[in-house]
Design a protein around this motif. Structure first.
Motif, PDB file in Angstrom:
ATOM      1  N   GLN A 144      -2.152  -6.501   8.195  1.00 45.45           N
ATOM      2  CA  GLN A 144      -3.283  -6.427   7.284  1.00 45.45           C
ATOM      3  C   GLN A 144      -4.309  -7.552   7.626  1.00 45.45           C
ATOM      4  O   GLN A 144      -5.238  -7.629   7.831  1.00 45.45           O
ATOM      5  CB  GLN A 144      -2.767  -6.887   5.737  1.00 45.45           C
ATOM      6  CG  GLN A 144      -2.072  -5.744   5.087  1.00 45.45           C
ATOM      7  CD  GLN A 144      -1.657  -6.086   3.527  1.00 45.45           C
ATOM      8  OE1 GLN A 144      -2.446  -6.700   2.974  1.00 45.45           O
ATOM      9  NE2 GLN A 144      -0.506  -5.557   3.129  1.00 45.45           N
ATOM     10  N   TRP A 160       0.305   3.241   8.587  1.00 42.07           N
ATOM     11  CA  TRP A 160       1.500   3.974   7.981  1.00 42.07           C
ATOM     12  C   TRP A 160       2.402   2.979   7.359  1.00 42.07           C
ATOM     13  O   TRP A 160       2.698   1.793   8.382  1.00 42.07           O
ATOM     14  CB  TRP A 160       2.106   4.926   8.996  1.00 42.07           C
ATOM     15  CG  TRP A 160       3.463   5.620   8.567  1.00 42.07           C
ATOM     16  CD1 TRP A 160       3.486   6.885   7.639  1.00 42.07           C
ATOM     17  CD2 TRP A 160       4.753   5.040   8.598  1.00 42.07           C
ATOM     18  NE1 TRP A 160       4.727   7.018   7.398  1.00 42.07           N
ATOM     19  CE2 TRP A 160       5.458   6.070   7.929  1.00 42.07           C
ATOM     20  CE3 TRP A 160       5.271   3.882   9.053  1.00 42.07           C
ATOM     21  CZ2 TRP A 160       6.985   5.747   7.852  1.00 42.07           C
ATOM     22  CZ3 TRP A 160       6.735   3.711   9.125  1.00 42.07           C
ATOM     23  CH2 TRP A 160       7.549   4.713   8.424  1.00 42.07           C
ATOM     24  N   SER A 161       2.869   3.278   6.536  1.00 45.93           N
ATOM     25  CA  SER A 161       4.123   1.983   5.908  1.00 45.93           C
ATOM     26  C   SER A 161       5.219   2.845   5.232  1.00 45.93           C
ATOM     27  O   SER A 161       5.146   4.063   4.851  1.00 45.93           O
ATOM     28  CB  SER A 161       3.471   1.216   5.092  1.00 45.93           C
ATOM     29  OG  SER A 161       2.813   1.648   3.977  1.00 45.93           O
ATOM     30  N   SER A 164       4.036   3.188  -0.360  1.00 45.84           N
ATOM     31  CA  SER A 164       2.745   3.570  -0.429  1.00 45.84           C
ATOM     32  C   SER A 164       1.930   2.329  -0.665  1.00 45.84           C
ATOM     33  O   SER A 164       2.146   1.322  -1.194  1.00 45.84           O
ATOM     34  CB  SER A 164       2.382   4.261  -1.632  1.00 45.84           C
ATOM     35  OG  SER A 164       1.324   4.361  -2.041  1.00 45.84           O
ATOM     36  N   LYS A 165       0.765   2.147   0.122  1.00 45.20           N
ATOM     37  CA  LYS A 165       0.059   0.892  -0.034  1.00 45.20           C
ATOM     38  C   LYS A 165      -1.680   1.444   0.099  1.00 45.20           C
ATOM     39  O   LYS A 165      -1.694   2.565   0.574  1.00 45.20           O
ATOM     40  CB  LYS A 165       0.178  -0.250   1.059  1.00 45.20           C
ATOM     41  CG  LYS A 165       1.732  -0.453   1.163  1.00 45.20           C
ATOM     42  CD  LYS A 165       1.841  -2.051   2.148  1.00 45.20           C
ATOM     43  CE  LYS A 165       3.057  -2.490   2.162  1.00 45.20           C
ATOM     44  NZ  LYS A 165       3.572  -3.134   3.055  1.00 45.20           N
ATOM     45  N   GLU A 166      -2.366   0.403  -0.397  1.00 46.36           N
ATOM     46  CA  GLU A 166      -3.853   0.793  -0.313  1.00 46.36           C
ATOM     47  C   GLU A 166      -4.330  -0.180   0.046  1.00 46.36           C
ATOM     48  O   GLU A 166      -4.505  -1.492  -0.312  1.00 46.36           O
ATOM     49  CB  GLU A 166      -4.263   1.167  -1.786  1.00 46.36           C
ATOM     50  CG  GLU A 166      -4.062   2.748  -2.081  1.00 46.36           C
ATOM     51  CD  GLU A 166      -4.687   3.143  -3.327  1.00 46.36           C
ATOM     52  OE1 GLU A 166      -5.694   2.657  -3.936  1.00 46.36           O
ATOM     53  OE2 GLU A 166      -4.159   3.913  -3.852  1.00 46.36           O
ATOM     54  N   ILE A 167      -5.477   0.085   1.271  1.00 45.96           N
ATOM     55  CA  ILE A 167      -6.120  -1.285   1.878  1.00 45.96           C
ATOM     56  C   ILE A 167      -7.374  -0.682   1.972  1.00 45.96           C
ATOM     57  O   ILE A 167      -7.761   0.478   2.449  1.00 45.96           O
ATOM     58  CB  ILE A 167      -5.619  -1.652   3.150  1.00 45.96           C
ATOM     59  CG1 ILE A 167      -4.197  -1.916   3.142  1.00 45.96           C
ATOM     60  CG2 ILE A 167      -6.509  -2.691   3.651  1.00 45.96           C
ATOM     61  CD1 ILE A 167      -3.858  -3.352   2.817  1.00 45.96           C
ATOM     62  N   GLU A 168      -8.517  -1.411   1.450  1.00 44.44           N
ATOM     63  CA  GLU A 168     -10.058  -0.855   1.489  1.00 44.44           C
ATOM     64  C   GLU A 168     -10.145  -0.594   3.049  1.00 44.44           C
ATOM     65  O   GLU A 168     -10.125  -1.458   3.983  1.00 44.44           O
ATOM     66  CB  GLU A 168     -10.838  -1.847   0.977  1.00 44.44           C
ATOM     67  CG  GLU A 168     -12.022  -1.093   0.052  1.00 44.44           C
ATOM     68  CD  GLU A 168     -13.028  -2.360  -0.357  1.00 44.44           C
ATOM     69  OE1 GLU A 168     -12.615  -2.960  -1.140  1.00 44.44           O
ATOM     70  OE2 GLU A 168     -14.247  -2.072   0.086  1.00 44.44           O
ATOM     71  N   THR A 171      -7.264   4.195   6.017  1.00 46.24           N
ATOM     72  CA  THR A 171      -6.774   5.490   5.635  1.00 46.24           C
ATOM     73  C   THR A 171      -4.975   5.245   5.902  1.00 46.24           C
ATOM     74  O   THR A 171      -4.611   4.834   6.825  1.00 46.24           O
ATOM     75  CB  THR A 171      -6.861   6.780   6.654  1.00 46.24           C
ATOM     76  OG1 THR A 171      -8.439   6.585   6.753  1.00 46.24           O
ATOM     77  CG2 THR A 171      -6.538   8.011   5.988  1.00 46.24           C
ATOM     78  N   CYS A 172      -4.549   5.367   4.509  1.00 45.29           N
ATOM     79  CA  CYS A 172      -3.175   4.816   4.475  1.00 45.29           C
ATOM     80  C   CYS A 172      -2.202   5.897   4.250  1.00 45.29           C
ATOM     81  O   CYS A 172      -2.703   6.940   3.610  1.00 45.29           O
ATOM     82  CB  CYS A 172      -2.889   4.002   3.263  1.00 45.29           C
ATOM     83  SG  CYS A 172      -3.749   2.321   3.711  1.00 45.29           S
ATOM     84  N   HIS A 174       2.211   7.027   4.249  1.00 47.37           N
ATOM     85  CA  HIS A 174       3.424   6.529   3.981  1.00 47.37           C
ATOM     86  C   HIS A 174       4.572   7.410   3.937  1.00 47.37           C
ATOM     87  O   HIS A 174       4.335   8.716   3.634  1.00 47.37           O
ATOM     88  CB  HIS A 174       3.312   5.675   2.666  1.00 47.37           C
ATOM     89  CG  HIS A 174       3.225   6.536   1.451  1.00 47.37           C
ATOM     90  ND1 HIS A 174       2.267   6.863   0.818  1.00 47.37           N
ATOM     91  CD2 HIS A 174       4.477   6.802   0.781  1.00 47.37           C
ATOM     92  CE1 HIS A 174       2.654   7.863  -0.332  1.00 47.37           C
ATOM     93  NE2 HIS A 174       3.995   7.631  -0.340  1.00 47.37           N
ATOM     94  N   GLN A 178       4.750  11.773   6.017  1.00 53.46           N
ATOM     95  CA  GLN A 178       3.368  11.404   6.442  1.00 53.46           C
ATOM     96  C   GLN A 178       3.266  10.849   7.791  1.00 53.46           C
ATOM     97  O   GLN A 178       2.293  10.775   8.304  1.00 53.46           O
ATOM     98  CB  GLN A 178       2.733  10.592   5.439  1.00 53.46           C
ATOM     99  CG  GLN A 178       2.632  11.434   3.996  1.00 53.46           C
ATOM    100  CD  GLN A 178       1.659  10.599   3.067  1.00 53.46           C
ATOM    101  OE1 GLN A 178       1.021   9.671   3.387  1.00 53.46           O
ATOM    102  NE2 GLN A 178       1.659  11.072   1.785  1.00 53.46           N
TER     103      GLN A 178
END
Ligand code: GLV
Length: 307
Positions: A144, A160-161, A164-168, A171-172, A174, A178
């Protein structure tokens, strides 16, 4: 109560100063000094000493580095908290290295180095950053932080993690389902995963085949995550264009390993990010204060997940 510093004396001296100022009731010992094992409450080390069981009152084991894969977690006493190193120096260095690596791969520096060696003066067509898709495998704190530094270049960023994560601006993706979709849209793959049973060998022939032709790899995770033979094959058959590796398995590689001389590979000796004594001492002091106040430790490792 004692803090045992099991690493180089130069960094120990820096820790000693910071502890004397910030935590005067905790005595700092370097591993070369004699300490009553019963007094040791905190231990900072890169690997667990064989005789760790004799520190019967050990409460927190601080890893000297950001990774904890070098510890055999099952052999650590259950009550001991294992903590990753989270400190500004490591973060800043990783930001620098990932920007360096992504830009180098984006602008074909590995190929140009080879051109220079052959005295070839020839420009290669380079897409704009907005057309280059940079994908992070792993979206922990270091990824990050690196992403934050890459944002101004306007690459198309994805990550990719496991969960699930969201970062502005990113494109995430997980989960296992995926992963293939993430890889199919990644031109520069940055591996910043922790080494666990799930990630060992993850960078293999199958994964490379899912990347678009001409993709590039920046590996700043751990050596055993990469199938080095598969990498050489993917580079030789032209599917991958270049790789920059800061970690290998073993470290260093044997003299005759093909990666050393590969024209599409740049290697650095595990220097992407190095614990800085001053900022590390402050973060350890802060964590000891948290521990004493019964608060959650920063970088506390989930022993079942392994990071
Ligand atoms: C280095 O690789 C670290 O774990 O800090």
């Amino acid at each position: 109560m004692a803090f045992l510093f099991n690493s180089d004396p130069v960094r120990a001296a820096v820790f000693r100063k910071v502890f004397a100022r910030e935590l005067p009731d905790v005595e700092l010992f370097h591993s070369s000094e004699c300490v009553d094992p019963e007094k040791v409450r905190y231990l900072l080390t890169w690997t667990a000493p064989d005789n760790i069981g004799r520190y019967r009152n050990l409460e927190v084991l601080f890893s000297l580095g950001a990774g904890v894969d070098q510890f055999k977690r099952e052999s650590l006493p259950r009550q001991v908290k294992l903590v990753r190193m989270v400190e500004d120096g490591i973060i800043r260095m990783m930001q620098e290295y990932v920007v360096l690596g992504v830009l180098s791969l984006h602008r074909d520096m590995v190929a140009y180095r080879e051109h220079q060696r052959c005295r070839t003066w020839r420009g290669l067509a380079a897409p704009q950053a907005t057309e280059r898709r940079v994908g992070f495998l792993g979206l922990g704190m270091l990824a990050q932080a690196a992403i934050e530094r890459l944002l101004p270049f306007r690459f198309a960023l994805a990550a990719w993690s496991r969960s699930s994560k969201e970062i502005e601006g990113v494109t995430c993706f997980h989960g296992a389902d995926q992963l293939a979709g993430f890889l199919a849209q990644t031109d520069i793959l940055v591996c910043l995963l922790p080494l666990t049973n799930e990630t060992r060998g993850i960078l293999d022939a199958e994964l490379f085949s899912r990347l678009p032709a001409g993709a590039r790899l920046l590996h700043v995770g751990r050596g055993p995550q990469l199938d080095q033979t598969a990498l050489v094959q993917a580079l030789d058959n032209g599917h991958l264009a270049a790789a920059m590796l800061d970690v290998t398995d073993p470290e260093p590689l044997p003299d005759d390993h093909p990666l050393w001389r590969h024209p599409k590979v740049a290697i650095t000796p595990h220097i992407a990010s190095v614990t800085q004594a001053d900022s590390a001492a402050k973060s350890v002091v802060d964590n000891i204060r948290r521990h004493r106040a019964g608060e959650e430790l920063i970088g506390l490792v989930d022993r079942t997940l392994g990071y």
